[in-house]
Design a protein around this motif. Structure first.
Motif, PDB file in Angstrom:
ATOM      1  N   SER A   1       0.906  -1.242   0.041  1.00 34.16           N
ATOM      2  CA  SER A   1      -0.085   0.232   0.110  1.00 34.16           C
ATOM      3  C   SER A   1       0.713   1.298   0.045  1.00 34.16           C
ATOM      4  O   SER A   1       0.449   2.268  -0.637  1.00 34.16           O
ATOM      5  CB  SER A   1      -0.936  -0.131   1.338  1.00 34.16           C
ATOM      6  OG  SER A   1      -1.829  -1.106   1.000  1.00 34.16           O
TER       7      SER A   1
ATOM      8  N   GLN B   1       0.859   7.036  -3.680  1.00 33.06           N
ATOM      9  CA  GLN B   1       0.532   8.187  -4.531  1.00 33.06           C
ATOM     10  C   GLN B   1       0.326   7.906  -5.850  1.00 33.06           C
ATOM     11  O   GLN B   1       0.366   8.935  -6.619  1.00 33.06           O
ATOM     12  CB  GLN B   1       1.997   9.127  -4.114  1.00 33.06           C
ATOM     13  CG  GLN B   1       2.215   9.295  -2.774  1.00 33.06           C
ATOM     14  CD  GLN B   1       1.039  10.305  -2.235  1.00 33.06           C
ATOM     15  OE1 GLN B   1       0.579  11.166  -2.928  1.00 33.06           O
ATOM     16  NE2 GLN B   1       0.660  10.008  -0.888  1.00 33.06           N
TER      17      GLN B   1
ATOM     18  N   ASP C   1      -1.497   7.432  -9.284  1.00 30.42           N
ATOM     19  CA  ASP C   1      -2.816   8.016  -9.776  1.00 30.42           C
ATOM     20  C   ASP C   1      -3.502   7.028 -10.524  1.00 30.42           C
ATOM     21  O   ASP C   1      -3.855   7.165 -11.814  1.00 30.42           O
ATOM     22  CB  ASP C   1      -2.534   9.262 -10.677  1.00 30.42           C
ATOM     23  CG  ASP C   1      -3.836  10.031 -11.018  1.00 30.42           C
ATOM     24  OD1 ASP C   1      -4.758   9.675 -10.382  1.00 30.42           O
ATOM     25  OD2 ASP C   1      -3.685  10.966 -12.034  1.00 30.42           O
TER      26      ASP C   1
ATOM     27  N   ARG D   1      -6.883   4.184  -5.753  1.00 30.75           N
ATOM     28  CA  ARG D   1      -7.205   5.103  -4.795  1.00 30.75           C
ATOM     29  C   ARG D   1      -8.610   5.221  -4.147  1.00 30.75           C
ATOM     30  O   ARG D   1      -8.433   5.494  -2.837  1.00 30.75           O
ATOM     31  CB  ARG D   1      -7.056   6.548  -5.512  1.00 30.75           C
ATOM     32  CG  ARG D   1      -5.624   6.824  -6.305  1.00 30.75           C
ATOM     33  CD  ARG D   1      -5.609   8.217  -6.729  1.00 30.75           C
ATOM     34  NE  ARG D   1      -5.429   9.220  -5.666  1.00 30.75           N
ATOM     35  CZ  ARG D   1      -4.714  10.485  -5.985  1.00 30.75           C
ATOM     36  NH1 ARG D   1      -4.636  10.749  -7.120  1.00 30.75           N
ATOM     37  NH2 ARG D   1      -4.487  11.293  -4.972  1.00 30.75           N
ATOM     38  N   ARG D   2      -9.465   4.753  -4.759  1.00 33.41           N
ATOM     39  CA  ARG D   2     -10.861   4.579  -3.917  1.00 33.41           C
ATOM     40  C   ARG D   2     -10.526   3.543  -2.793  1.00 33.41           C
ATOM     41  O   ARG D   2     -11.116   3.581  -1.757  1.00 33.41           O
ATOM     42  CB  ARG D   2     -11.927   4.098  -5.186  1.00 33.41           C
ATOM     43  CG  ARG D   2     -12.342   5.016  -5.971  1.00 33.41           C
ATOM     44  CD  ARG D   2     -13.636   4.667  -6.683  1.00 33.41           C
ATOM     45  NE  ARG D   2     -13.467   3.698  -7.610  1.00 33.41           N
ATOM     46  CZ  ARG D   2     -12.715   3.799  -8.849  1.00 33.41           C
ATOM     47  NH1 ARG D   2     -12.765   5.045  -9.163  1.00 33.41           N
ATOM     48  NH2 ARG D   2     -12.881   2.963  -9.567  1.00 33.41           N
TER      49      ARG D   2
ATOM     50  N   LEU E   1      -7.823   2.517  -1.056  1.00 25.43           N
ATOM     51  CA  LEU E   1      -7.033   2.748  -0.151  1.00 25.43           C
ATOM     52  C   LEU E   1      -7.719   4.184   0.825  1.00 25.43           C
ATOM     53  O   LEU E   1      -7.792   4.194   1.831  1.00 25.43           O
ATOM     54  CB  LEU E   1      -5.770   3.713  -0.368  1.00 25.43           C
ATOM     55  CG  LEU E   1      -4.740   2.645  -1.039  1.00 25.43           C
ATOM     56  CD1 LEU E   1      -3.590   3.271  -1.882  1.00 25.43           C
ATOM     57  CD2 LEU E   1      -4.231   1.839   0.013  1.00 25.43           C
ATOM     58  N   ALA E   2      -8.627   5.062   0.084  1.00 20.89           N
ATOM     59  CA  ALA E   2      -9.419   6.016   0.579  1.00 20.89           C
ATOM     60  C   ALA E   2     -10.529   5.546   1.490  1.00 20.89           C
ATOM     61  O   ALA E   2     -10.841   5.952   2.490  1.00 20.89           O
ATOM     62  CB  ALA E   2     -10.200   6.983  -0.388  1.00 20.89           C
ATOM     63  N   ALA E   3     -10.861   4.261   1.112  1.00 19.69           N
ATOM     64  CA  ALA E   3     -12.238   3.660   2.115  1.00 19.69           C
ATOM     65  C   ALA E   3     -11.499   2.574   3.047  1.00 19.69           C
ATOM     66  O   ALA E   3     -12.080   1.928   3.675  1.00 19.69           O
ATOM     67  CB  ALA E   3     -12.787   2.605   0.840  1.00 19.69           C
TER      68      ALA E   3
END
Length: 640
Positions: A290, A295, A297, A302-303, A305-307
């Motif tokens: 992770s 970083q 793109d 990204r979704r 990791l954001a969750a």
């Protein structure tokens, strides 16, 4: 366009499981109405499924696989079409005897032996499509056959069973079902592995459909008939393509599956050449990366990791380059991995899994890939895959990568695959085995007496192949003959011919071809039942209307169902004139405006004159009599 493939050399064999909804008033094991579909619901119910042991103390592999998905199953309930039975809160009612009778009709048409005593069994389904976790099913007939070209195809058995729910959505660990279809009676017709080409599979589906529709007691329309196609090639395994909605789709699906299995057998040989002999020799190592992708793109990562999810790299030892091994046309082995992970690990955010050879472009891509390779200590012959999502699901996905490569060591895995548009398939579940079946102790058996079989046999309609043969002898186009059988027009044609004496070709053309054209124009001709058509053709054979007026009378009667055939003819203005009246209207016909050539024959000139006559009479005179009159009255002028 399909690529060339030698089915005979590949040893392609295929068989069918044809599911057909029956036209009954209520469901199979309760008294809820059958066929009442709804798009709203009064309540919801949440369930989780778990496997149970078979009578021999064994868990079914498919049930264990479904249990691994950890699905939350939500059912949408409408009080108009479900009750406590479907929710497994009430024992089953006695089985619907009308459904058994319809199944017996199918069996007798297909030359089958009827079971003396129908016993209800339970078939485990843990995908959530049935709230009880099992489907009630019963074999009604065995050991039958159908004529198929110059040979026969075997029918191993016909069962009557209850239909499943309709899927609304399936996202992550939550699947939603609508229960309106649940419990509706249907038959399952199972053929032997007698089909050798994709076209034969298509034709066999159409034949089974004709047999079912010929009874007049089955449902039609989208979803009323669904086929599962079993496919294998020499050296491969049985693979079930699930839920094929139309016969025409079978050609590409079977073709592509044959290519897929042949390519998987080549992959097995490649793995053996690399030294892999058993599934347990496949080795993987999953590591959390992770921080490396933090970083990067890429929207899907990204979704995740954001969750609060993670990104894992899964190293596969000695398997370099195999992610790109071809399977179905324009697909590769990476798609096989993606299908397994989507279903079992419930990771469904595309692209689901990335391979080192097919990493999408993003800034500093090469540096990121190099960091991953160093982190997992990738060897020269190793490969790696990237998966992302909740950590527990990622670990399940890593294990599924190992399992799928392990299956590849043995060749073609036995599995059920979902039919997709374009003739492709994707993984749905491991192919169920006999361990999922066990007796239903809640339902008593149904004894089938000789008298009951005789009663069903006495009301059998002529078999569809007998009808087609008869229609062809009437010179009915084969396409029209098949259309009449598919659309329940054959019974109308037979009754009209028997009761009115009309020529069979005329009846078939008017009820088949012309009525079909009327329907396309928006005329509700489907509202005309057998008695309506009998009334119309009675007028024709009685000389009250001409053949050219049949469509006009049918149109009036379809638009105004309350009219009798005679009233419809009057409303259409096509009642036949007295002979003297129509002869008088034609007395002044001439060839004056005929723009032909000197070499035109008598028939062409007569057709011109007949066209003018019928246009003037508007179908209110018998065409044959008019032509005979014209030939006699204007014979010399026609010849000139």
């Amino acid at each position: 366009m399909m690529e060339r493939f030698d089915y005979q050399s590949a040893g392609l064999i295929s068989g069918l499981e044809v599911h057909q909804q029956l036209l009954t008033g209520h469901k199979l094991f309760c008294r809820c109405p059958a066929g009442l579909y709804t798009i709203t619901h009064d309540g919801e119910m949440l369930r989780h499924m778990r496997p149970t042991l078979s009578e021999l103390g064994v868990y079914d592999g498919t049930a264990l696989m479904e249990f691994k998905t950890k699905k939350e199953i939500i059912y949408l309930l409408n009080h108009k079409n479900v009750c406590t039975y479907e929710m497994d809160d009430t024992p089953p009612f006695p089985v619907n005897q009308e459904a058994i009778d319809i199944a017996m009709e199918l069996c007798l048409t297909m030359n089958m032996d009827i079971i003396d005593e129908v016993h209800i069994a339970r078939k485990q389904y843990l995908d959530g499509s049935i709230p009880t976790g099992f489907q009630r099913t019963a074999i009604v007939g065995v050991n039958g056959w159908l004529p198929f070209g110059d040979r026969k195809i075997s029918i191993t058995h016909v069962s009557v069973e209850e239909d499943s729910c309709r899927e609304v959505s399936d996202k992550g660990h939550t699947i939603v079902w609508r229960t309106d279809r649940l419990g509706m009676p249907l038959t399952e017709t199972v053929t032997g592995p007698d089909l050798r080409t994709p076209v034969e599979v298509r034709d066999a589906i159409m034949l089974c459909g004709l047999v079912a529709r010929n009874t007049g007691r089955v449902r039609t329309g989208i979803g009323a008939s669904r086929q599962d196609i079993n496919v294998s090639v020499q050296g491969g395994s049985r693979v079930e393509i699930k839920g094929v909605p139309r016969a025409g789709y079978a050609v590409k699906l079977v073709h592509n599956e044959a290519i897929r299995q042949s390519n998987l057998l080549k992959l097995r040989n490649e793995l053996r050449a690399r030294g892999f002999r058993e599934p347990r020799e496949i080795r993987i190592h999953a590591q959390d990366v992770s921080d490396i992708f933090g970083q990067v793109d890429l929207g899907s990562l990204r979704r995740a990791l954001a969750a609060g999810g993670r990104v894992f790299a899964v190293k596969t030892e000695g398997l370099a380059g195999l992610a790109n091994w071809p399977t179905q046309p324009d697909t590769r082995f990476l798609d096989e991995l993606s299908g397994r992970i989507r279903v079992i690990a419930c990771l469904d955010d595309p692209p689901i899994v990335l391979s080192s050879d097919a990493m999408p472009e993003f800034p500093y891509r090469h540096k990121v890939v190099d960091r991953v390779r160093k982190r997992i200590r990738q060897g020269e012959n190793d490969d790696f895959f990237i998966i992302f999502g909740p950590e527990a699901d990622c670990r399940t996905a890593a294990e599924e990568i190992r399992n799928r490569f392990g299956d590849a060591v043995e060749g073609v895995p036995r599995e059920t695959r979902q039919a997709l548009f374009g003739g492709y398939t994707t993984f749905e579940r491991i192919l169920p085995g006999p361990d999922r079946m066990y007796p239903d102790t809640d339902s008593p058996p149904t004894r089938i007496t000789k008298e009951r079989v005789a009663s069903v046999r006495a009301r059998l309609r002529p078999a569809p192949w007998e009808r087609i043969s008869r229609y062809l002898s009437w010179r009915v186009p084969e396409e029209t003959a098949h259309y009449l059988l598919r659309r329940s027009g054959a019974e109308i044609v037979d009754t009209v011919v028997e009761r009115t004496g009309v020529d069979g070709l005329v009846a078939a053309i008017e009820i088949g071809q012309r009525a079909k054209a009327m329907s396309r124009k928006g005329i509700p001709v489907n509202k005309l039942d057998t008695e309506a058509w009998v009334g119309i053709f009675d007028l024709l054979t009685g000389g009250f209307i001409g053949r050219e007026s049949v469509g006009k009378v049918a149109t009036e009667k379809a638009k105004h169902p309350g009219l009798t055939a005679e009233e419809a003819a009057i409303a259409a203005g096509v009642a036949v004139m007295p002979k003297g009246e129509w002869m008088a209207q034609l007395s002044n016909l001439s060839m004056d405006d005929y723009w032909g050539t000197a070499g035109d024959g008598e028939d062409k000139r007569l057709r011109f004159l007949a066209g003018k006559a019928m246009a003037r009479l508007g179908g209110q005179a018998p065409a044959k009599e008019v032509i005979n009159y014209l030939r006699e009255r204007f014979g010399r002028e026609v010849k000139q």
